[in-house]
Design a protein around this motif. Structure first.
Motif, PDB file in Angstrom:
ATOM      1  N   GLY A  48       7.418   6.236  -3.224  1.00  0.00           N
ATOM      2  CA  GLY A  48       7.441   5.091  -4.273  1.00  0.00           C
ATOM      3  C   GLY A  48       6.259   4.157  -3.943  1.00  0.00           C
ATOM      4  N   LEU A  49       6.130   3.748  -2.480  1.00  0.00           N
ATOM      5  CA  LEU A  49       5.016   3.154  -2.075  1.00  0.00           C
ATOM      6  C   LEU A  49       3.834   3.494  -2.231  1.00  0.00           C
ATOM      7  N   LEU A  50       3.595   5.130  -2.019  1.00  0.00           N
ATOM      8  CA  LEU A  50       2.252   5.543  -2.296  1.00  0.00           C
ATOM      9  C   LEU A  50       1.905   5.571  -3.695  1.00  0.00           C
ATOM     10  N   ARG A  51       3.104   5.723  -4.617  1.00  0.00           N
ATOM     11  CA  ARG A  51       2.904   5.434  -6.183  1.00  0.00           C
ATOM     12  C   ARG A  51       2.242   4.244  -6.609  1.00  0.00           C
ATOM     13  N   MET A  52       2.771   3.114  -5.888  1.00  0.00           N
ATOM     14  CA  MET A  52       2.388   1.916  -6.149  1.00  0.00           C
ATOM     15  C   MET A  52       1.012   1.737  -5.730  1.00  0.00           C
ATOM     16  N   GLN A  53       0.545   2.192  -4.369  1.00  0.00           N
ATOM     17  CA  GLN A  53      -0.814   2.278  -4.054  1.00  0.00           C
ATOM     18  C   GLN A  53      -1.549   2.742  -5.120  1.00  0.00           C
ATOM     19  N   THR A  54      -1.364   3.926  -5.422  1.00  0.00           N
ATOM     20  CA  THR A  54      -2.257   4.788  -6.714  1.00  0.00           C
ATOM     21  C   THR A  54      -2.262   3.773  -7.889  1.00  0.00           C
ATOM     22  N   GLU A  55      -1.265   3.064  -8.428  1.00  0.00           N
ATOM     23  CA  GLU A  55      -1.378   2.326  -9.343  1.00  0.00           C
ATOM     24  C   GLU A  55      -2.241   1.215  -9.248  1.00  0.00           C
ATOM     25  N   ILE A  56      -2.228   0.628  -8.110  1.00  0.00           N
ATOM     26  CA  ILE A  56      -3.388  -0.574  -7.959  1.00  0.00           C
ATOM     27  C   ILE A  56      -4.572   0.089  -7.399  1.00  0.00           C
ATOM     28  N   GLY A  57      -4.865   1.166  -7.443  1.00  0.00           N
ATOM     29  CA  GLY A  57      -6.183   1.722  -7.044  1.00  0.00           C
ATOM     30  C   GLY A  57      -6.526   2.094  -5.545  1.00  0.00           C
ATOM     31  N   VAL A  58      -5.450   2.055  -4.559  1.00  0.00           N
ATOM     32  CA  VAL A  58      -5.678   2.399  -3.414  1.00  0.00           C
ATOM     33  C   VAL A  58      -5.689   3.749  -3.224  1.00  0.00           C
ATOM     34  N   VAL A  59      -6.850   4.446  -2.698  1.00  0.00           N
ATOM     35  CA  VAL A  59      -6.783   5.770  -2.388  1.00  0.00           C
ATOM     36  C   VAL A  59      -7.297   6.166  -1.199  1.00  0.00           C
ATOM     37  N   GLY A  60      -6.815   7.435  -0.843  1.00  0.00           N
ATOM     38  CA  GLY A  60      -7.213   7.999   0.853  1.00  0.00           C
ATOM     39  C   GLY A  60      -6.253   8.901   1.121  1.00  0.00           C
ATOM     40  N   ARG A 140     -10.575   6.666   5.461  1.00  0.00           N
ATOM     41  CA  ARG A 140      -9.558   5.876   6.446  1.00  0.00           C
ATOM     42  C   ARG A 140      -8.068   6.199   5.628  1.00  0.00           C
ATOM     43  N   VAL A 141      -7.014   6.033   6.182  1.00  0.00           N
ATOM     44  CA  VAL A 141      -5.789   6.434   6.220  1.00  0.00           C
ATOM     45  C   VAL A 141      -4.993   5.383   5.225  1.00  0.00           C
ATOM     46  N   ARG A 142      -4.451   5.487   4.210  1.00  0.00           N
ATOM     47  CA  ARG A 142      -3.913   4.748   3.279  1.00  0.00           C
ATOM     48  C   ARG A 142      -2.130   4.678   3.731  1.00  0.00           C
ATOM     49  N   PHE A 143      -1.836   5.704   4.346  1.00  0.00           N
ATOM     50  CA  PHE A 143      -0.501   5.648   4.677  1.00  0.00           C
ATOM     51  C   PHE A 143      -0.232   6.638   6.003  1.00  0.00           C
ATOM     52  N   PHE A 144       0.162   5.930   7.026  1.00  0.00           N
ATOM     53  CA  PHE A 144       0.431   6.812   8.496  1.00  0.00           C
ATOM     54  C   PHE A 144       1.766   6.521   8.899  1.00  0.00           C
ATOM     55  N   HIS A 145       2.376   7.618   8.949  1.00  0.00           N
ATOM     56  CA  HIS A 145       3.790   7.922   9.510  1.00  0.00           C
ATOM     57  C   HIS A 145       3.695   8.257  10.793  1.00  0.00           C
ATOM     58  N   GLU A 169      -5.844  -1.779   3.025  1.00  0.00           N
ATOM     59  CA  GLU A 169      -4.389  -1.749   2.450  1.00  0.00           C
ATOM     60  C   GLU A 169      -3.655  -1.073   2.947  1.00  0.00           C
ATOM     61  N   GLY A 170      -3.896  -0.187   3.854  1.00  0.00           N
ATOM     62  CA  GLY A 170      -2.800   0.774   4.418  1.00  0.00           C
ATOM     63  C   GLY A 170      -1.758   0.294   5.065  1.00  0.00           C
ATOM     64  N   VAL A 171      -0.693   1.309   4.903  1.00  0.00           N
ATOM     65  CA  VAL A 171       0.464   0.820   5.478  1.00  0.00           C
ATOM     66  C   VAL A 171       0.760   1.889   6.805  1.00  0.00           C
ATOM     67  N   ILE A 172       1.670   1.342   7.535  1.00  0.00           N
ATOM     68  CA  ILE A 172       2.001   2.199   8.843  1.00  0.00           C
ATOM     69  C   ILE A 172       3.369   2.090   8.891  1.00  0.00           C
ATOM     70  N   VAL A 173       4.193   3.591   8.958  1.00  0.00           N
ATOM     71  CA  VAL A 173       5.539   3.680   8.764  1.00  0.00           C
ATOM     72  C   VAL A 173       6.010   4.147   9.918  1.00  0.00           C
ATOM     73  N   LEU A 174       6.999   3.620  10.578  1.00  0.00           N
ATOM     74  CA  LEU A 174       7.515   3.862  12.136  1.00  0.00           C
ATOM     75  C   LEU A 174       9.061   4.366  12.008  1.00  0.00           C
ATOM     76  N   ASP A 175       9.113   5.451  12.563  1.00  0.00           N
ATOM     77  CA  ASP A 175      10.566   6.224  12.405  1.00  0.00           C
ATOM     78  C   ASP A 175      11.491   5.632  13.435  1.00  0.00           C
ATOM     79  N   ASP A 176      12.925   5.952  13.352  1.00  0.00           N
ATOM     80  CA  ASP A 176      13.654   5.697  14.535  1.00  0.00           C
ATOM     81  C   ASP A 176      13.771   4.368  14.952  1.00  0.00           C
ATOM     82  N   MET A 177      13.400   3.341  14.084  1.00  0.00           N
ATOM     83  CA  MET A 177      13.590   1.940  14.497  1.00  0.00           C
ATOM     84  C   MET A 177      15.035   1.528  14.625  1.00  0.00           C
ATOM     85  N   LEU A 178      15.397   0.696  15.475  1.00  0.00           N
ATOM     86  CA  LEU A 178      16.673   0.216  15.773  1.00  0.00           C
ATOM     87  C   LEU A 178      17.863   1.252  15.977  1.00  0.00           C
TER      88      LEU A 178
END
Ligand SMILES: C[S@@+](CC[C@H](N)C(=O)[O-])C[C@H]1O[C@@H](n2cnc3c(N)ncnc32)[C@H](O)[C@@H]1O
Length: 264
Positions: A48-60, A140-145, A169-178
């Protein structure tokens, strides 16, 4: 790693959508069949966040350290435009060396043609940002997991690598927090936030099970409000009312369980 591979998801998470038809079809009928450890709830919100990025013109491109058999990676890739690539970086040696064949087969089975992805058998601990950018022809990366080795040192290294190749405008997502099994990862995250005051936690995506655990989403401070407003609107039914306190920064908590304790 001691996680089991087939995560049972709650029925509540099935109602949460990314809003991208190709992703939502995969979440509905493919996601749980691909061995992996990310929650369906987190996949829907991240796409859903990737969709929002696309909608506001963030590509990559998107990138993942630790795609394993491809469960989360395939969802991310389905959220991209045809010209955007998904890069999967993994040692591909656990639990055996055939895991790379299973990754490729899962990608093909779930509609991700070779031209839309780059499979890179490599060690993120020794990777330079320039090498990663070269794989993506400088994009450059727009979403990094980040879901590789779960030690404080490895997460520290992976966070610096992701930050160095991230789009503004990129986001970094971290798994296994907490996660109860990886308490030292939080030490790495807090040290990172001290070193990088330009970055902040955009939201916390609560766990679905102990296997399909909590993720943190990070972004640059100047993008926080724009992303937060869109997440609040799209996932209002999943907002846990009190939010998270990062002293002094506060962020959204998205959860399948939005109750508060009864106090009177
Ligand atoms: C927990 S699994 C990832 C699960 C997957 N992301 C999902 O959501 O289903 C961790 C993966 O990280 C990979 N990994 C561990 N250390 C790594 C490193 N230094 N470089 C690249 N990959 C690594 C492992 O080989 C494994 O496939």
């Amino acid at each position: 790693m001691s996680k089991s591979q087939a995560a049972p998801f709650t029925t509540a998470s099935a109602a949460v959508r990314s809003g991208i038809p190709a992703v939502d079809r995969y979440l509905e009928s493919g996601y749980a069949t691909v061995p992996g450890m990310s929650s369906r709830f987190a996949a829907a919100i991240c796409c859903g966040l990737l969709r929002m990025q696309t909608e506001i013109g963030v590509v990559g491109p998107v990138a993942e350290i630790g795609p394993f058999e491809g469960r989360f990676f395939i969802a991310l890739a389905h959220a991209l435009a045809p010209s955007e690539m998904a890069l999967g970086i993994d040692l591909f040696d656990w639990p055996n060396t055939q895991v790379i064949d299973r990754f490729e087969a899962n990608c093909v089975k779930h509609g991700l043609a070779p031209g839309r992805r780059i499979t890179w058998k490599a060690d993120s601990r020794t990777m330079a940002p320039a090498e990663l950018l070269a794989k993506l022809e400088g994009r450059r990366v727009r979403f990094f997991h980040i879901d590789g080795e779960h030690s404080r040192a490895a997460l520290t290294k992976d966070l610096e690598l992701a930050t160095a190749v991230l789009a503004p405008e990129g986001v970094i997502v971290l798994d296994d927090m907490l996660h109860p099994g990886y308490p030292m990862l939080m030490v790495a995250v807090h040290a990172y936030l001290q070193r990088h005051p330009e970055m902040c936690v955009l939201c916390i995506i609560d766990r679905e099970t102990v296997v399909a655990a909590t993720k943190f989403v990070l972004c640059r401070q100047e993008w926080f409000k724009r992303y937060e407003a869109r997440l609040l609107e799209a996932y209002k039914d999943n907002v846990w009312p009190l939010g998270a306190d990062f002293e002094p920064h506060w962020c959204l908590v998205l959860s399948l369980d939005t109750r508060l304790a009864k106090i009177v």
